[in-house]
Write a protein that holds these residues in place. Sequence first.
Motif, short mmCIF file in Angstrom:
data_model
loop_
_atom_site.label_atom_id
_atom_site.label_comp_id
_atom_site.label_asym_id
_atom_site.label_seq_id
_atom_site.Cartn_x
_atom_site.Cartn_y
_atom_site.Cartn_z
N LEU A 84 0.82 -1.22 0.00
CA LEU A 84 0.00 0.00 0.00
C LEU A 84 0.85 1.26 0.00
CD1 LEU A 84 -2.84 -0.84 2.59
CD2 LEU A 84 -3.11 -0.54 0.12
N THR A 85 2.07 1.18 0.56
CA THR A 85 2.90 2.38 0.67
C THR A 85 3.67 2.71 -0.60
OG1 THR A 85 4.82 1.14 1.50
CG2 THR A 85 3.21 1.89 3.12
N LEU A 86 3.65 1.82 -1.58
CA LEU A 86 4.42 2.06 -2.81
C LEU A 86 3.57 2.83 -3.81
CD1 LEU A 86 7.07 1.63 -4.28
CD2 LEU A 86 6.15 -0.47 -5.22
N ARG A 87 3.79 4.13 -3.92
CA ARG A 87 3.03 4.98 -4.82
C ARG A 87 3.85 5.28 -6.07
NH1 ARG A 87 -0.90 7.79 -2.08
NH2 ARG A 87 -1.50 6.68 -0.19
N LYS A 88 3.23 5.11 -7.23
CA LYS A 88 3.93 5.38 -8.48
C LYS A 88 4.39 6.82 -8.56
CE LYS A 88 1.43 5.60 -12.17
NZ LYS A 88 0.56 5.21 -13.31
N SER A 89 3.54 7.74 -8.12
CA SER A 89 3.90 9.17 -8.18
C SER A 89 5.11 9.46 -7.31
CB SER A 89 2.72 10.03 -7.71
OG SER A 89 2.34 9.68 -6.39
N THR A 212 -6.86 -8.09 -10.10
CA THR A 212 -8.32 -8.16 -10.26
C THR A 212 -9.05 -7.83 -8.97
OG1 THR A 212 -8.05 -9.87 -11.96
CG2 THR A 212 -10.23 -9.65 -10.95
N PHE A 213 -8.65 -8.45 -7.88
CA PHE A 213 -9.36 -8.23 -6.62
C PHE A 213 -9.07 -6.85 -6.04
CE2 PHE A 213 -9.89 -12.78 -6.92
CZ PHE A 213 -11.17 -12.97 -6.40
N ALA A 214 -7.93 -6.28 -6.37
CA ALA A 214 -7.68 -4.89 -5.96
C ALA A 214 -8.69 -3.96 -6.60
CB ALA A 214 -6.25 -4.48 -6.33
N HIS A 215 -8.93 -4.14 -7.88
CA HIS A 215 -9.92 -3.30 -8.57
C HIS A 215 -11.34 -3.59 -8.08
CE1 HIS A 215 -6.63 -2.34 -11.38
NE2 HIS A 215 -7.36 -1.29 -11.70
N ALA A 216 -11.62 -4.85 -7.79
CA ALA A 216 -12.95 -5.18 -7.27
C ALA A 216 -13.19 -4.53 -5.91
CB ALA A 216 -13.09 -6.70 -7.16
N LEU A 217 -12.17 -4.57 -5.03
CA LEU A 217 -12.31 -3.93 -3.72
C LEU A 217 -12.42 -2.42 -3.86
CD1 LEU A 217 -12.32 -4.17 -0.64
CD2 LEU A 217 -9.81 -4.13 -0.70
N ALA A 218 -11.61 -1.85 -4.76
CA ALA A 218 -11.67 -0.40 -4.98
C ALA A 218 -13.05 0.01 -5.49
CB ALA A 218 -10.61 0.01 -5.99
N PHE A 219 -13.61 -0.75 -6.39
CA PHE A 219 -14.96 -0.47 -6.91
C PHE A 219 -15.99 -0.51 -5.78
CE2 PHE A 219 -19.05 -1.93 -8.59
CZ PHE A 219 -19.28 -0.99 -9.59
N SER A 220 -15.88 -1.50 -4.91
CA SER A 220 -16.82 -1.63 -3.79
C SER A 220 -16.71 -0.45 -2.83
CB SER A 220 -16.56 -2.94 -3.04
OG SER A 220 -16.69 -4.05 -3.89
N ILE A 221 -15.49 0.02 -2.62
CA ILE A 221 -15.29 1.16 -1.72
C ILE A 221 -15.82 2.45 -2.35
CG2 ILE A 221 -13.54 2.61 -0.60
CD1 ILE A 221 -11.82 0.07 -0.32
N GLN A 222 -15.50 2.67 -3.62
CA GLN A 222 -15.92 3.89 -4.30
C GLN A 222 -17.43 3.98 -4.45
OE1 GLN A 222 -13.55 3.33 -7.81
NE2 GLN A 222 -11.83 4.54 -7.05
N LYS A 223 -18.09 2.84 -4.69
CA LYS A 223 -19.56 2.82 -4.84
C LYS A 223 -20.27 2.68 -3.50
CE LYS A 223 -19.42 3.18 -9.31
NZ LYS A 223 -19.90 4.42 -9.96
N LYS A 224 -19.49 2.67 -2.41
CA LYS A 224 -20.05 2.59 -1.05
C LYS A 224 -20.91 1.34 -0.85
CE LYS A 224 -19.82 7.56 -0.35
NZ LYS A 224 -20.52 8.81 0.02
N ILE A 225 -20.51 0.26 -1.51
CA ILE A 225 -21.18 -1.02 -1.31
C ILE A 225 -20.87 -1.55 0.10
CG2 ILE A 225 -21.28 -3.43 -2.12
CD1 ILE A 225 -20.66 -2.37 -4.93
N ILE A 226 -19.68 -1.21 0.58
CA ILE A 226 -19.26 -1.63 1.91
C ILE A 226 -19.54 -0.49 2.90
CG2 ILE A 226 -17.34 -2.48 3.30
CD1 ILE A 226 -15.94 -3.12 0.60
N PRO A 227 -20.28 -0.72 3.97
CA PRO A 227 -20.51 0.34 4.95
C PRO A 227 -19.21 0.77 5.61
CG PRO A 227 -21.27 -1.78 5.81
CD PRO A 227 -20.93 -1.98 4.37
N LEU A 270 -8.56 6.48 -3.53
CA LEU A 270 -9.67 5.90 -2.79
C LEU A 270 -10.10 6.79 -1.63
CD1 LEU A 270 -8.57 2.16 -2.46
CD2 LEU A 270 -10.26 3.10 -4.03
N PRO A 271 -11.39 6.92 -1.40
CA PRO A 271 -11.84 7.62 -0.20
C PRO A 271 -11.49 6.79 1.03
CG PRO A 271 -13.71 6.58 -1.33
CD PRO A 271 -12.52 6.44 -2.23
N ASN A 272 -11.19 7.47 2.13
CA ASN A 272 -10.85 6.80 3.39
C ASN A 272 -9.57 5.97 3.30
OD1 ASN A 272 -13.37 7.68 4.59
ND2 ASN A 272 -14.36 6.06 3.44
#
Length: 614
Positions: A84-89, A212-227, A270-272
């Motif tokens: 998580l700490t490795l940022r391309k920028s 794949t699962f990174a994008h799936a988790l990111a999608f769930s977070i962005q769409k607020k599927i996960i409380p 990602l938010p939060n």
Amino acid sequence: MLELAGIIILGILAQWVAWKFKIPAILPLILIGLLVGPIATLFTDDGSKLIQPIWNGQKGLFPGESLFYFVSLAISIILFEGGLTLRKSEVLNVGPIIIKLITIAVVVTFFGAGFAAHFIFGLSWPISFLFSALIIVTGPTVITPILRNIPLKKDVSAILKWEGILIDPIGALVAVLVFEFISVGEEDHAFTLTALSEFGKIVLFGSTFGFTFAHALAFSIQKKIIPHYLLNVFTLASVLGVFVLSDLFAHESGLLAVVVMGMVLGNMNLPNFKELLYFKESLSVLLISILFILLSANMNLEELYLMYNWEALTLFAVVVFFVRPLGVFLSSINSGLKLKEKLFISWVGPRGIVAAGIASLFGLKLSKLGEPGAEYITPMVFMIVLGTVLLNATTARLFAKIVGVFLKKSEGILIIGGAEVSQLIADYLQKNNRNVILIDSNRNNIDTAKNKGLQAIEANIYNDQLDDNIELNDVGFLMALTGNSQINQFAIDKFKEQFGENGSFRLITSEEMNDTANNPHEGLFSHTDDYVQLTEVARKYPSVSEITLESKAHYDKLIAITVTDEDIIPIFIKEGNGDIQIISSYSNELKNINKGDKLVYLGKSMESIEVVQE
């Protein structure tokens, strides 16, 4: 139950000791593990360990292969947090020297330490290169405590910090790939097309599942599927699920999957995200505390005796005094670094959490597979980890003085508060060759400051974030410029010893402004201007100006003008040699005013006013 509670208590105690004495936590953790594990067998009546990780008769925490499974899952979480700490920028912004350190120096370490292990210990090439891959990483958790109290030039601190942050997941990835390559080889088929095919399968499934699962988790977070209240634990469950699922499809691909998953998520907006990162850091602290006491305690005296010889000392010397300097010097060609700076960076290269953790995991796995020489992996890496941490923790400050990179006086300036007026002042100071860093918890202020080319850190001064930031090592002045008087006072009280050795100042309050008889010595700029007035002047006249002084009397007259004219606020005295004095609200303390010095002020031009006054 007693053993399990004891591990947690001892682990957190070790973390506290590390914080108290400003040393890497891995040092007390491993030492405690060795004391309650293999060393304890020398003193107990029945020759048993005080903490027995693997179930043995009536004692032990993990029956069968349970320890192996626990270590695997714990390492997967730690590697995910590292990813998580490795940022391309950040990789693109750190500069050529750090890019070379995480590429050229990595290659030098991989081949140099690998050859050394092979020829000194007579280990097979696969085991030798697995060892060298494991000791690539340094890591911020070991670098930061060592450098925290060494005043260094900002560039040197930044290089060591970013090398540790960026090389953690990169080194882990290299180690995982080498291990996967070893694990797919069989006695008569190692390095054949079959082994390469299996290796390719591991890389393919690990990378695919992680991505794949990174994008799936990111999608769930962005769409607020996960409380929101489930976000952290859901992410934890996702990481464990990806690790296990990837391993089912391609054996031993789980670690690669979680590293890739962490890297992908870390480069998404990602938010939060910060909240998620804090949770993973807290969880990693707990897991690391438990893990390294367990892993150290699980070692036997026979494994320790493997390192009790001249070969181990020779290997350590080659890694520390030849391989590390060679990698640094090759990476710093045409970098602009001076010889003394290259020597210091070469000296400071402690290995850390990831190296020791993965080494223990891979050692267990390869021993289970019957790989010749696997019993050397864990003690060899632990030797390098303990040796480098002890060496650097005890000698880094002295070595910095010997080679001449130790700053005798800290001239950097830390500004608490990142609003427009702080940015104007920071911009002036930066243009006058001063290292200035803005701190604010407001993301918009930080982004605006960075867009102006200023150094800015998003942080909350009420937690311990700033204590671990080694880029603040050269800070000797502190200015609290927020609109909240309580925050300003708290900043002075908390950080004046750490960052204000040459002066700590804060804006005066409205009450203090109207009580000139009790003007505080730590007040900033003038006793007639609080935050509201400063902000209003910065809005009307967004520039910092200078006027040349003729004498102390001239200075006093100009200060008198600023008292009566609310659109002018004095801030600094710029001496003829370029040094800058911060003007306090108790400004009559300034005695050394010479002809040619300049009064630096915020607000409307004083040139025309000066003509009238003459």
